[in-house]
Scaffold this active site. Structure first.
Site, PDB file in Angstrom:
ATOM      1  N   ASN A  58       0.634  -1.355  -0.112  1.00 56.64           N
ATOM      2  CA  ASN A  58      -0.043   0.236   0.238  1.00 56.64           C
ATOM      3  C   ASN A  58       0.643   1.202  -0.410  1.00 56.64           C
ATOM      4  OD1 ASN A  58      -2.066  -1.771  -0.230  1.00 56.64           O
ATOM      5  ND2 ASN A  58      -1.881  -2.074   2.319  1.00 56.64           N
ATOM      6  N   HIS A 144     -14.285  -1.292   6.811  1.00 57.68           N
ATOM      7  CA  HIS A 144     -13.075  -2.297   7.139  1.00 57.68           C
ATOM      8  C   HIS A 144     -13.248  -2.349   8.560  1.00 57.68           C
ATOM      9  CE1 HIS A 144      -8.947  -2.430   8.724  1.00 57.68           C
ATOM     10  NE2 HIS A 144      -8.350  -2.538   7.496  1.00 57.68           N
ATOM     11  N   GLU A 184     -15.348   4.937   3.728  1.00 55.52           N
ATOM     12  CA  GLU A 184     -14.224   4.705   3.318  1.00 55.52           C
ATOM     13  C   GLU A 184     -14.267   5.694   2.113  1.00 55.52           C
ATOM     14  OE1 GLU A 184     -12.866   0.931   2.904  1.00 55.52           O
ATOM     15  OE2 GLU A 184     -13.572   0.458   4.996  1.00 55.52           O
ATOM     16  N   SER A 188     -11.267  -0.941   0.353  1.00 57.71           N
ATOM     17  CA  SER A 188      -9.264  -1.583   0.711  1.00 57.71           C
ATOM     18  C   SER A 188      -9.281  -2.795  -0.039  1.00 57.71           C
ATOM     19  CB  SER A 188      -8.855  -1.725   1.795  1.00 57.71           C
ATOM     20  OG  SER A 188     -10.479  -2.565   2.575  1.00 57.71           O
ATOM     21  N   ASP A 213     -12.901   7.109   6.123  1.00 57.72           N
ATOM     22  CA  ASP A 213     -12.094   6.551   7.094  1.00 57.72           C
ATOM     23  C   ASP A 213     -11.729   6.594   5.469  1.00 57.72           C
ATOM     24  OD1 ASP A 213     -10.090   4.553   7.147  1.00 57.72           O
ATOM     25  OD2 ASP A 213     -11.105   3.052   7.846  1.00 57.72           O
ATOM     26  N   HIS A 216      -7.113   4.782   2.490  1.00 54.06           N
ATOM     27  CA  HIS A 216      -6.466   4.657   0.959  1.00 54.06           C
ATOM     28  C   HIS A 216      -6.551   5.568  -0.098  1.00 54.06           C
ATOM     29  CE1 HIS A 216      -5.678   0.577   1.959  1.00 54.06           C
ATOM     30  NE2 HIS A 216      -7.085  -0.074   2.388  1.00 54.06           N
ATOM     31  N   LYS A 242      -0.208   3.506   4.262  1.00 49.71           N
ATOM     32  CA  LYS A 242      -0.497   3.710   3.108  1.00 49.71           C
ATOM     33  C   LYS A 242       0.361   4.382   2.173  1.00 49.71           C
ATOM     34  CE  LYS A 242      -4.039   1.094   4.494  1.00 49.71           C
ATOM     35  NZ  LYS A 242      -3.850   0.276   5.203  1.00 49.71           N
TER      36      LYS A 242
HETATM   37  C1  LIG Z   1     -10.023   1.238   4.766  1.00 53.02           C
HETATM   38  C2  LIG Z   1      -8.661   0.772   6.625  1.00 53.02           C
HETATM   39  N1  LIG Z   1      -8.711   1.749   7.380  1.00 53.02           N
HETATM   40  C3  LIG Z   1      -7.405   1.594   8.450  1.00 53.02           C
HETATM   41  C4  LIG Z   1      -7.003   0.935   8.535  1.00 53.02           C
HETATM   42  C5  LIG Z   1      -6.190   0.330   8.848  1.00 53.02           C
HETATM   43  O1  LIG Z   1      -5.317   1.147   9.499  1.00 53.02           O
HETATM   44  P1  LIG Z   1      -3.034   0.557  10.355  1.00 53.02           P
HETATM   45  O2  LIG Z   1      -2.687  -0.510   9.048  1.00 53.02           O
HETATM   46  O3  LIG Z   1      -2.618   1.851  10.217  1.00 53.02           O
HETATM   47  O4  LIG Z   1      -3.654   0.057  11.536  1.00 53.02           O
HETATM   48  C6  LIG Z   1      -6.511  -0.325   7.169  1.00 53.02           C
HETATM   49  C7  LIG Z   1      -5.817  -1.245   6.602  1.00 53.02           C
HETATM   50  O5  LIG Z   1      -5.734  -2.146   6.582  1.00 53.02           O
HETATM   51  C8  LIG Z   1      -7.789   0.103   6.240  1.00 53.02           C
HETATM   52  O6  LIG Z   1      -7.479  -0.565   4.851  1.00 53.02           O
END
Ligand SMILES: Cc1ncc(COP(=O)(O)O)c(C=O)c1O
Length: 406
Positions: A58, A144, A184, A188, A213, A216, A242
């Site tokens: 990422n 997520h 989001e 993801s 969120d 990405h 990311k």
């Molecule tokens: C959409 C989304 N939110 C939150 C996270 C969590 O972030 P972190 O990897 O910093 O714990 C991820 C990680 O995979 C994600 O894809």
């Protein structure tokens, strides 16, 4: 005689193995020969003596390997020490943290920010602290795991709307007195984008907060990094692992929200603060991404090249325009088999299986970065087409592919 827990663990692992869902770690190392020119060559790693081109990271802008950012981390550690030494409310909060919070506020227009050690803990802390059993929260079907876990812990009533469907979201908002809608910016596992402006209008109409969120999207999609973000979005979660290429996360919102989280978020209060060196690094990475718009441009070009080559080779992608390019295979074992064959050709792509994605939608998740060289992208697509036809995964016709790519 085995203990109860040993028996349970063995049975569960056996079941996962049978379904092709067992997860195992791989120990990667650095390819020193290939990494001398790390910031200008395709991302690679070495596993058991063999080098692979990495199409599952990422690190969208390739920032994790920029020498100036390694310097920023080094300088941060020399200045502040390698750790924060305490939770933020004891002695773990420094001017390095404050400077990063201020930078995010300046970039997005939010009033205040709060730093966490990971996006997972930022999301769970936000959900658990903000909501309780009196709240109704509506969320996209594909948000997520960290959001779902936090909501479950909060006791809020959770209602899910069909993925990216404004009609479905509106129906839920109209029927329920909703505290917030959660989505989001870039999903993801599917790589598609939420209709933020339209969702924001719906939320305003129904007097609900919009929480996004932006893991990405931040530093990759322009829209929500600019000062307008706060006009559309009430709470924005930014992660540093990311496009910023480092580690940590921030919750951005009103001063009242951030003050509330400081006093109540257990993940913030009872956990060692993000190290100041990492905060200094995230600040340097944010500034670097702003000062180097050509990286975003290069990423876009790499995405376009990948999609065009896939279309020409009849490789059936899902239709995403972002760095996340999924190719749905369906069956978990077959997905693993395809990923293994690509690995045999030196190409590493993620094999994503349930429960990360819904049952029957196991997929390859191919991620492009600004650092990928055109010839490696071409090799990846050529190998994909070859492996899919050898394994018997149907390729699409030219016309279907064009539809998929719209
Ligand atoms: C959409 C989304 N939110 C939150 C996270 C969590 O972030 P972190 O990897 O910093 O714990 C991820 C990680 O995979 C994600 O894809």
């Amino acid at each position: 005689m085995s203990s109860l827990l040993e028996t349970k663990i063995a049975a569960r692992q056996h079941a996962l193995r049978e379904q092709g869902l067992l997860r195992q770690r791989k120990v990667l190392s650095v390819d020193h020969a290939l990494n001398t020119n790390a910031s200008t060559s395709s991302p690679r790693f070495v596993l058991e003596g063999r080098a692979y081109v990495n199409f599952s990271s990422n690190d969208y802008l390739g920032l994790s390997r920029v020498p100036e950012l390694a310097e920023a981390l080094h300088l941060g550690a020399q200045t502040y020490g390698v750790g924060s030494g305490a939770s933020p409310l004891v002695t773990g909060y420094s001017d390095a943290h404050l400077a990063l919070e201020r930078e995010f506020c300046a970039l997005t227009g939010h009033e205040a920010a709060l730093l966490f050690c990971s996006g997972f803990s930022a999301n769970t802390a936000l959900m658990k602290t903000l909501f309780d059993q009196h709240d109704i929260v509506v969320a996209d079907k594909l948000v997520h795991a960290s959001i779902i876990d936090g909501l479950q812990d909060s006791g809020a009533q959770l209602k899910r709307f069909l993925h990216n469907s404004l009609e479905s979201a509106e129906r839920l908002l109209a029927r329920n007195q909703t505290s917030a809608l959660i989505t989001e910016s870039v999903f993801s596992m599917d790589g598609d984008c939420a209709p933020i402006a339209e969702l924001s209008a719906l939320c305003r109409q129904h007097n609900a907060w919009l929480i996004v969120d932006d893991a990405h999207g931040f530093a990759v999609l322009d829209g929500y990094k600019k000062a307008e973000a706060a006009k559309l979005i009430d709470v924005q979660v930014v992660t540093f692992g990311k496009a910023l290429g480092c580690q940590g996360a921030a919750v951005l919102g009103s001063q009242a929200l951030i003050d509330f989280l400081v006093s109540n978020a257990r993940e913030y209060i009872y956990s060692t603060a993000l190290s100041p060196a990492n905060a200094a690094l995230a600040l340097a990475a944010t500034q670097y991404s702003t000062a180097h718009p050509e990286l975003q441009q290069q990423l876009l070009e790499n995405i376009k090249l990948f999609k065009r080559l896939c279309r020409e080779a009849n490789v059936p992608l899902l239709g995403s325009d972002t760095a996340i390019q999924p190719l749905i295979i369906g069956d978990a074992l077959q997905t693993l088999q395809v990923a293994e064959k690509l690995r045999a050709a030196g190409i590493w792509v993620g094999a994503i299986r349930p429960p990360t994605v819904p049952v029957g939608s196991a997929r390859l998740r191919i991620t492009l970065t600004a650092a990928h060289a055109a010839e490696d992208i071409a090799t990846c697509v050529a190998q994909l087409a070859q492996v899919l036809s050898r394994v018997g995964v149907p390729l699409v016709t030219e016309r279907q592919a064009a539809d998929n790519h719209r």
